[in-house]
Design an enzyme around this catalytic site. Structure first.
Site, PDB file in Angstrom:
ATOM      1  N   LYS A 145      14.687  34.330  27.394  1.00 14.09           N
ATOM      2  CA  LYS A 145      15.996  34.867  27.523  1.00 14.09           C
ATOM      3  C   LYS A 145      17.078  34.521  27.500  1.00 14.09           C
ATOM      4  CE  LYS A 145      14.318  37.383  30.804  1.00 14.09           C
ATOM      5  NZ  LYS A 145      12.636  37.021  30.426  1.00 14.09           N
ATOM      6  N   ARG A 203      14.632  44.615  36.231  1.00  7.09           N
ATOM      7  CA  ARG A 203      13.047  44.471  36.353  1.00  7.09           C
ATOM      8  C   ARG A 203      12.077  45.047  36.753  1.00  7.09           C
ATOM      9  NH1 ARG A 203      14.430  38.415  36.367  1.00  7.09           N
ATOM     10  NH2 ARG A 203      12.589  37.249  36.261  1.00  7.09           N
ATOM     11  N   ARG A 230       9.075  23.082  31.730  1.00  9.93           N
ATOM     12  CA  ARG A 230      10.409  23.667  31.300  1.00  9.93           C
ATOM     13  C   ARG A 230      10.729  22.384  32.789  1.00  9.93           C
ATOM     14  NH1 ARG A 230      13.024  28.970  32.513  1.00  9.93           N
ATOM     15  NH2 ARG A 230      11.092  29.421  34.263  1.00  9.93           N
ATOM     16  N   ARG A 243      11.717  23.542  37.860  1.00  9.33           N
ATOM     17  CA  ARG A 243      12.493  24.925  38.855  1.00  9.33           C
ATOM     18  C   ARG A 243      10.951  25.375  39.666  1.00  9.33           C
ATOM     19  NH1 ARG A 243      14.694  29.846  35.604  1.00  9.33           N
ATOM     20  NH2 ARG A 243      13.279  31.034  37.125  1.00  9.33           N
ATOM     21  N   ARG A 269       4.470  35.206  38.946  1.00 11.55           N
ATOM     22  CA  ARG A 269       5.283  35.641  38.149  1.00 11.55           C
ATOM     23  C   ARG A 269       5.549  36.759  36.926  1.00 11.55           C
ATOM     24  NH1 ARG A 269       8.854  31.010  36.789  1.00 11.55           N
ATOM     25  NH2 ARG A 269      10.284  31.790  36.359  1.00 11.55           N
TER      26      ARG A 269
HETATM   27  P1  AMP Z   1      15.030  34.627  36.533  1.00 12.86           P
HETATM   28  O1  AMP Z   1      15.542  33.562  35.708  1.00 12.86           O
HETATM   29  O2  AMP Z   1      14.810  35.307  35.698  1.00 12.86           O
HETATM   30  O3  AMP Z   1      12.956  34.001  36.060  1.00 12.86           O
HETATM   31  O4  AMP Z   1      14.668  34.718  37.827  1.00 12.86           O
HETATM   32  C1  AMP Z   1      14.192  34.052  38.502  1.00 12.86           C
HETATM   33  C2  AMP Z   1      13.391  34.839  39.888  1.00 12.86           C
HETATM   34  O5  AMP Z   1      14.761  35.397  40.744  1.00 12.86           O
HETATM   35  C3  AMP Z   1      12.351  36.225  40.015  1.00 12.86           C
HETATM   36  O6  AMP Z   1      11.509  35.580  39.495  1.00 12.86           O
HETATM   37  C4  AMP Z   1      13.273  36.907  41.196  1.00 12.86           C
HETATM   38  O7  AMP Z   1      12.696  36.576  42.058  1.00 12.86           O
HETATM   39  C5  AMP Z   1      13.887  36.680  41.134  1.00 12.86           C
HETATM   40  N1  AMP Z   1      15.164  37.781  40.545  1.00 12.86           N
HETATM   41  C6  AMP Z   1      15.523  38.084  39.232  1.00 12.86           C
HETATM   42  N2  AMP Z   1      16.321  38.903  38.541  1.00 12.86           N
HETATM   43  C7  AMP Z   1      15.455  39.995  39.328  1.00 12.86           C
HETATM   44  C8  AMP Z   1      15.608  41.127  39.278  1.00 12.86           C
HETATM   45  N3  AMP Z   1      16.576  42.125  38.200  1.00 12.86           N
HETATM   46  N4  AMP Z   1      15.183  41.531  40.086  1.00 12.86           N
HETATM   47  C9  AMP Z   1      14.037  41.422  41.158  1.00 12.86           C
HETATM   48  N5  AMP Z   1      14.072  39.639  41.777  1.00 12.86           N
HETATM   49  C10 AMP Z   1      15.007  38.963  40.310  1.00 12.86           C
END
Ligand code: AMP
Length: 216
Positions: free
Chosen positions: A13, A89, A128, A161, A172
């Site tokens: 994404k 989400r 990654r 990360r 996740r």
């Molecule tokens: P990402 O980089 O999009 O994978 O986001 C990293 C982490 O941030 C996720 O595993 C969640 O813990 C938190 N996070 C990101 N976006 C959201 C969301 N829309 N709602 C809740 N937690 C989020």
């Protein structure tokens, strides 16, 4: 261009959003980046979100996340549109976003569902690497840096990360299936969904996204 990129962790994404942002001249809004930035700045929100939620592969509570998005969408640069990456989400976030956008008179144009196989997700997230200094993304196989462990752009050290640790990845994915995957049907029912095959490399996926948006 008001767009959501929907898909599991590792769907790519962020990579698509970077290209689309340049193409359409609208901001890329990644809630994950917002939480990582807040943690790096050491704010209270950043620390709490990391310690209790994203550091453990869990979702940050809806009210907190929607509050951040609400503030972000109110900024001037979102008038021409936006690309949401990693938001919404949950079903509740999607409903809250509908309300927010209705209030703003900014309905969504499209939701791109980036369908990705579990095998590809595990391969992408496991390999990654992210630059500790500038945040640039690499992959040990698919996008290796010129010098192992070192950022091509700034010379910073590359690291995994924290939420890409093997156990956290599985958590996740579990959370994605349970809470986020139902949004495919949510947007499908509203006639907003286009599905692309995200097992392909970035360029192939980009071509499909552009077709879904009616662009060449
Ligand atoms: P990402 O980089 O999009 O994978 O986001 C990293 C982490 O941030 C996720 O595993 C969640 O813990 C938190 N996070 C990101 N976006 C959201 C969301 N829309 N709602 C809740 N937690 C989020």
């Amino acid at each position: 261009m008001r767009l959501i990129l929907l898909g599991p962790p590792g769907a790519g994404k962020g990579s698509q959003a970077k290209v689309l942002k340049e193409r359409f001249g609208v901001p890329h809004i990644s809630t994950g980046d917002m939480f990582r930035d807040a943690a790096a700045r050491g704010t209270e929100l950043g620390r709490t979100a990391h310690d209790l939620y994203w550091g453990r592969g869990r979702l940050v509570p809806d009210d907190v996340t929607v509050g951040l998005v609400r503030e972000r969408l109110a900024r001037d640069d979102c008038r021409a549109g936006f690309i949401l990456d990693g938001f919404p989400r949950t079903h509740r976030q999607a409903e809250m976003l509908d309300t927010l956008l209705a209030e703003r008179g900014q309905p969504l144009d499209r939701v791109i569902y980036m369908k990705t196989s579990r095998e590809v997700i595990l391969q992408r997230l496991g390999g990654r690497r992210v630059c500790r200094s500038c945040g640039a993304n690499y992959h040990v196989v698919n996008m290796a840096p010129r010098v192992e462990g070192t950022c091509d752009a700034c010379g910073g050290a590359l690291e995994r990360r924290p939420d890409d640790a093997d156990e956290t990845i599985l958590e996740r994915l579990r959370v994605y299936e349970e809470q986020t995957a139902p949004l495919v049907a949510y947007y499908g029912e509203r006639g907003l969904l286009s599905t692309v095959d995200s097992d392909t490399p970035v360029e192939g996926t980009h071509a499909q996204v552009m077709r879904a948006l009616g662009e060449r």
